[in-house]
Motif scaffolding. Structure first.
Motif, PDB file in Angstrom:
ATOM      1  N   GLU A  81     -10.983  10.271 -40.061  1.00  0.00           N
ATOM      2  CA  GLU A  81     -11.554   8.942 -39.813  1.00  0.00           C
ATOM      3  C   GLU A  81     -10.475   7.869 -39.821  1.00  0.00           C
ATOM      4  N   LEU A  82      -9.581   7.944 -40.798  1.00  0.00           N
ATOM      5  CA  LEU A  82      -8.496   6.960 -40.863  1.00  0.00           C
ATOM      6  C   LEU A  82      -7.620   7.038 -39.618  1.00  0.00           C
ATOM      7  N   ALA A  83      -7.348   8.256 -39.172  1.00  0.00           N
ATOM      8  CA  ALA A  83      -6.526   8.428 -37.978  1.00  0.00           C
ATOM      9  C   ALA A  83      -7.199   7.793 -36.760  1.00  0.00           C
ATOM     10  N   GLU A  84      -8.524   7.960 -36.644  1.00  0.00           N
ATOM     11  CA  GLU A  84      -9.256   7.371 -35.520  1.00  0.00           C
ATOM     12  C   GLU A  84      -9.282   5.847 -35.626  1.00  0.00           C
ATOM     13  N   MET A  85      -9.487   5.343 -36.847  1.00  0.00           N
ATOM     14  CA  MET A  85      -9.535   3.891 -37.050  1.00  0.00           C
ATOM     15  C   MET A  85      -8.198   3.237 -36.711  1.00  0.00           C
ATOM     16  N   LEU A  86      -7.090   3.930 -37.047  1.00  0.00           N
ATOM     17  CA  LEU A  86      -5.757   3.360 -36.856  1.00  0.00           C
ATOM     18  C   LEU A  86      -5.113   3.790 -35.536  1.00  0.00           C
ATOM     19  N   ALA A  87      -5.780   4.694 -34.805  1.00  0.00           N
ATOM     20  CA  ALA A  87      -5.250   5.218 -33.535  1.00  0.00           C
ATOM     21  C   ALA A  87      -3.878   5.865 -33.726  1.00  0.00           C
ATOM     22  N   VAL A  88      -3.785   6.698 -34.764  1.00  0.00           N
ATOM     23  CA  VAL A  88      -2.561   7.437 -35.046  1.00  0.00           C
ATOM     24  C   VAL A  88      -2.934   8.893 -35.317  1.00  0.00           C
ATOM     25  N   GLU A 148      19.487 -11.137 -35.482  1.00  0.00           N
ATOM     26  CA  GLU A 148      18.895 -10.721 -36.744  1.00  0.00           C
ATOM     27  C   GLU A 148      18.919  -9.202 -36.855  1.00  0.00           C
ATOM     28  N   PRO A 149      19.154  -8.671 -38.067  1.00  0.00           N
ATOM     29  CA  PRO A 149      19.106  -7.211 -38.254  1.00  0.00           C
ATOM     30  C   PRO A 149      17.731  -6.677 -37.908  1.00  0.00           C
ATOM     31  N   ILE A 150      17.720  -5.503 -37.325  1.00  0.00           N
ATOM     32  CA  ILE A 150      16.462  -4.865 -36.943  1.00  0.00           C
ATOM     33  C   ILE A 150      16.022  -3.942 -38.060  1.00  0.00           C
ATOM     34  N   ASN A 151      14.792  -4.114 -38.511  1.00  0.00           N
ATOM     35  CA  ASN A 151      14.239  -3.266 -39.560  1.00  0.00           C
ATOM     36  C   ASN A 151      13.312  -2.232 -38.922  1.00  0.00           C
ATOM     37  N   VAL A 152      13.769  -0.997 -38.867  1.00  0.00           N
ATOM     38  CA  VAL A 152      12.967   0.073 -38.280  1.00  0.00           C
ATOM     39  C   VAL A 152      12.084   0.678 -39.376  1.00  0.00           C
ATOM     40  N   SER A 153      10.779   0.468 -39.262  1.00  0.00           N
ATOM     41  CA  SER A 153       9.852   0.954 -40.277  1.00  0.00           C
ATOM     42  C   SER A 153       9.183   2.227 -39.793  1.00  0.00           C
ATOM     43  N   ARG A 154       9.158   3.239 -40.636  1.00  0.00           N
ATOM     44  CA  ARG A 154       8.506   4.478 -40.271  1.00  0.00           C
ATOM     45  C   ARG A 154       7.007   4.248 -40.124  1.00  0.00           C
ATOM     46  N   LEU A 155       6.388   4.985 -39.215  1.00  0.00           N
ATOM     47  CA  LEU A 155       4.972   4.802 -38.945  1.00  0.00           C
ATOM     48  C   LEU A 155       4.134   5.016 -40.199  1.00  0.00           C
ATOM     49  N   TYR A 156       4.447   6.049 -40.977  1.00  0.00           N
ATOM     50  CA  TYR A 156       3.613   6.317 -42.158  1.00  0.00           C
ATOM     51  C   TYR A 156       3.674   5.166 -43.144  1.00  0.00           C
ATOM     52  N   ARG A 157       4.807   4.456 -43.208  1.00  0.00           N
ATOM     53  CA  ARG A 157       4.907   3.303 -44.104  1.00  0.00           C
ATOM     54  C   ARG A 157       4.062   2.143 -43.591  1.00  0.00           C
ATOM     55  N   MET A 158       3.984   1.981 -42.267  1.00  0.00           N
ATOM     56  CA  MET A 158       3.143   0.936 -41.691  1.00  0.00           C
ATOM     57  C   MET A 158       1.673   1.228 -41.977  1.00  0.00           C
ATOM     58  N   ILE A 159       1.297   2.512 -41.875  1.00  0.00           N
ATOM     59  CA  ILE A 159      -0.080   2.903 -42.188  1.00  0.00           C
ATOM     60  C   ILE A 159      -0.366   2.650 -43.666  1.00  0.00           C
ATOM     61  N   ALA A 160       0.562   3.061 -44.531  1.00  0.00           N
ATOM     62  CA  ALA A 160       0.385   2.857 -45.968  1.00  0.00           C
ATOM     63  C   ALA A 160       0.228   1.375 -46.287  1.00  0.00           C
ATOM     64  N   SER A 161       0.994   0.543 -45.607  1.00  0.00           N
ATOM     65  CA  SER A 161       0.920  -0.902 -45.853  1.00  0.00           C
ATOM     66  C   SER A 161      -0.464  -1.449 -45.499  1.00  0.00           C
ATOM     67  N   GLN A 162      -1.036  -0.987 -44.395  1.00  0.00           N
ATOM     68  CA  GLN A 162      -2.380  -1.449 -44.008  1.00  0.00           C
ATOM     69  C   GLN A 162      -3.428  -1.033 -45.034  1.00  0.00           C
ATOM     70  N   ILE A 163      -3.366   0.221 -45.465  1.00  0.00           N
ATOM     71  CA  ILE A 163      -4.345   0.702 -46.445  1.00  0.00           C
ATOM     72  C   ILE A 163      -4.175  -0.042 -47.764  1.00  0.00           C
ATOM     73  N   LYS A 164      -2.935  -0.285 -48.130  1.00  0.00           N
ATOM     74  CA  LYS A 164      -2.642  -1.008 -49.372  1.00  0.00           C
ATOM     75  C   LYS A 164      -3.249  -2.411 -49.334  1.00  0.00           C
ATOM     76  N   GLU A 165      -3.145  -3.074 -48.196  1.00  0.00           N
ATOM     77  CA  GLU A 165      -3.715  -4.413 -48.071  1.00  0.00           C
ATOM     78  C   GLU A 165      -5.231  -4.381 -48.192  1.00  0.00           C
ATOM     79  N   LYS A 166      -5.863  -3.328 -47.668  1.00  0.00           N
ATOM     80  CA  LYS A 166      -7.317  -3.189 -47.797  1.00  0.00           C
ATOM     81  C   LYS A 166      -7.715  -2.997 -49.264  1.00  0.00           C
TER      82      LYS A 166
END
Length: 239
Positions: free
Chosen positions: A40-47, A5-23
């Motif tokens: 605070e967001l950085a501490e919550m997400l460990a990034v 299967e093709p590998i989808n490399v997602s940038r970290l900031y997009r993964m963070i944005a996706s989590q916040i968007k879901e919230k």
């Protein structure tokens, strides 16, 4: 035969944005509510905070939040035409070009251009660089003089491939929605003054044909840009 299967490399900031968007979608963060601070967001997400900042800017471009410098980041929901008409993954071509990626690439290329320019620049090229650098303070369009200085240095490197690479990186920056939004929020008069002060040692090193000093001054300048935008462009940054 087994398939891969093709590998989808997602940038970290997009993964963070996706989590916040879901919230936001789930109602954990409601329209009009202020999001937790970057720290605070950085501490919550460990990034890192720079990764959070890029994520918030991406969300603002999509219409999910409103970044108010000095006040905070407020939830708007997917109410912009971009987000509401194109869905949650709107304008991926714009968002994929992260600002930290661009600055990291420039850090890999432009200091070397400055070093070569200190070796090869002609008196006429040095004069044009000085003109561009000294025209920046007080200008109504400081970005034009800034752009010209950097491109002149690349051209003076004597390496056409490097000069073309720098031109391409600047063109990518002009098309990057995230990079332009960061500039809109965080680049103002005082910031241009700081940039000018960083240009001066670079210009002196070029005038005196000091390659190592020119390389160091260009690197310091680009790291200064990174800090002012709240980004991390270092080679070992979070991806």
């Amino acid at each position: 035969m087994p398939t891969l299967e093709p590998i989808n490399v997602s940038r970290l900031y997009r993964m963070i944005a996706s989590q916040i968007k879901e919230k936001i979608r789930s109602g954990s963060y409601r329209t009009g509510e202020r999001l937790p601070a970057e720290r605070e967001l950085a501490e919550m997400l460990a990034v890192s905070r720079p990764s959070v900042r890029e994520a918030l800017i991406a969300l603002e471009i999509e219409g999910w939040v409103d970044v108010r410098v000095g006040s905070g980041v407020y939830v708007t929901g997917p109410q912009s035409r971009l987000a509401s008409s194109a869905g949650p993954m709107a304008a991926p071509a714009l968002l994929d070009m992260g600002a930290a990626d661009l600055l990291q690439a420039r850090l890999l290329v432009e200091p070397h251009c400055a070093e070569l320019a200190a070796r090869h620049a002609t008196p006429d090229q040095i004069g044009q660089m000085q003109e561009a650098a000294l025209a920046l303070p007080g200008s109504e369009q400081p970005f034009r003089h800034n752009d010209r200085l950097h491109l002149l240095i690349a051209e003076a490197s004597g390496n056409a491939a490097l000069a073309s690479t720098v031109q391409h990186l600047w063109a990518l920056g002009e098309r990057s929605a995230i990079f332009n939004k960061l500039n809109q929020h965080f680049v103002y008069g005082q910031v241009w003054e700081q940039a000018h002060n960083e240009h001066l040692p670079l210009l002196r090193a070029l005038q005196k044909h000091q390659p190592a000093a020119a390389r160091r001054a260009m690197r310091d300048h680009l790291l200064g840009i990174s800090r002012r935008l709240g980004l991390d462009a270092s080679e070992d940054r979070e991806m």
